[in-house]
Design an enzyme around this catalytic site. Structure first.
Site, PDB file in Angstrom:
ATOM      1  N   SER A 112      -6.462  -4.818  -8.061  1.00  0.00           N
ATOM      2  CA  SER A 112      -7.709  -4.572  -7.348  1.00  0.00           C
ATOM      3  C   SER A 112      -8.915  -5.182  -8.068  1.00  0.00           C
ATOM      4  O   SER A 112      -9.028  -6.393  -8.139  1.00  0.00           O
ATOM      5  CB  SER A 112      -7.869  -3.088  -7.036  1.00  0.00           C
ATOM      6  OG  SER A 112      -7.772  -2.277  -8.165  1.00  0.00           O
ATOM      7  N   HIS A 137      -6.373  -5.761  -2.748  1.00  0.00           N
ATOM      8  CA  HIS A 137      -6.470  -4.934  -1.546  1.00  0.00           C
ATOM      9  C   HIS A 137      -7.943  -4.698  -1.228  1.00  0.00           C
ATOM     10  O   HIS A 137      -8.829  -5.174  -1.925  1.00  0.00           O
ATOM     11  CB  HIS A 137      -5.693  -3.612  -1.691  1.00  0.00           C
ATOM     12  CG  HIS A 137      -6.191  -2.691  -2.761  1.00  0.00           C
ATOM     13  ND1 HIS A 137      -5.589  -1.496  -3.073  1.00  0.00           N
ATOM     14  CD2 HIS A 137      -7.243  -2.784  -3.619  1.00  0.00           C
ATOM     15  CE1 HIS A 137      -6.229  -0.899  -4.043  1.00  0.00           C
ATOM     16  NE2 HIS A 137      -7.240  -1.656  -4.397  1.00  0.00           N
TER      17      HIS A 137
END
Length: 212
Positions: A112, A137
């Site tokens: 992330s 994501h």
């Protein structure tokens, strides 16, 4: 309100026992903790969750190294599950702001916001070790309160999603449509897949391959 990339990013627990390095000089001995000694070699570590505390330390180290030598690269080693968007963007903006190139290297994982900072390194100087894992994501967050307040924060997180996807598209060379699709859910990649995607430039198996 902080919006987190990582669902369960805990507070940093510290790095445990930190080794000391003793250097001999004409004026006697001087002891450094290992991270301070590596900072002299322009190496910075991002280890664990990205939060305000880690961001402040990393930003301060980058600014210090720029003042020491604005023409010499800085090396950011990343092993992070992600964390706060605002803290990560503080690091990102500083990486783009300072004069030295920031070379990034994934050791272990860059998930992330960790992956976002990995790909934000200087073009041609972004690396992974062979068994590293990278995950991208969309931003995650939650908010409680009145309906009007929830609506405000929903708009903010959608703005951040669009902003971050645009920056990922810029650094990877992927289209915005591809980034939107591929960050809709947790998207894990091997080191080799990260190169193909444009998150990094090369997989390193030895130091000599970095060309540094």
């Amino acid at each position: 309100m902080l919006y987190d990339f990582e669902r369960t990013a805990p507070e940093p627990q510290g790095l445990g026992l930190v080794p000391m390095v003793v250097e001999q000089s004409g004026r006697g001995e001087r002891a450094y903790d290992i991270y301070s000694r590596l900072l002299k070699e322009r190496v910075i570590f991002l280890v664990g969750p990205v939060n305000d505390a880690t961001a402040n330390l990393i930003v301060a180290q980058m600014l210090f190294l720029e003042s020491e030598n604005p023409d010499k690269d800085i090396y950011l080693y990343i092993n992070s599950p992600g964390g706060s968007v605002s803290a990560g963007l503080a690091i990102y903006d500083t990486m783009q702001f300072i004069k030295p190139d920031v070379s990034t290297l994934c050791i272990g994982q860059a998930a992330s916001m960790g992956a976002f900072l990995l790909t934000a390194g200087a073009k041609g100087k972004r690396y992974c070790l062979p068994n590293s894992r990278v995950m991208i994501h969309q931003p995650l967050g939650g908010f409680q309160g009145q309906a009007s307040d929830i609506e405000i924060h929903a708009k903010e997180i959608l703005y951040l999603k669009a902003r971050l996807n645009g920056m990922l598209a810029k650094h990877t060379g992927q289209s915005l449509e591809v980034i939107d699709r591929d960050t809709d859910r947790d998207n894990f990649m091997s080191a080799e897949d990260s190169v193909k995607y444009g998150l990094v430039d090369k997989v390193l198996t030895s130091r000599n391959e970095a060309g540094n």
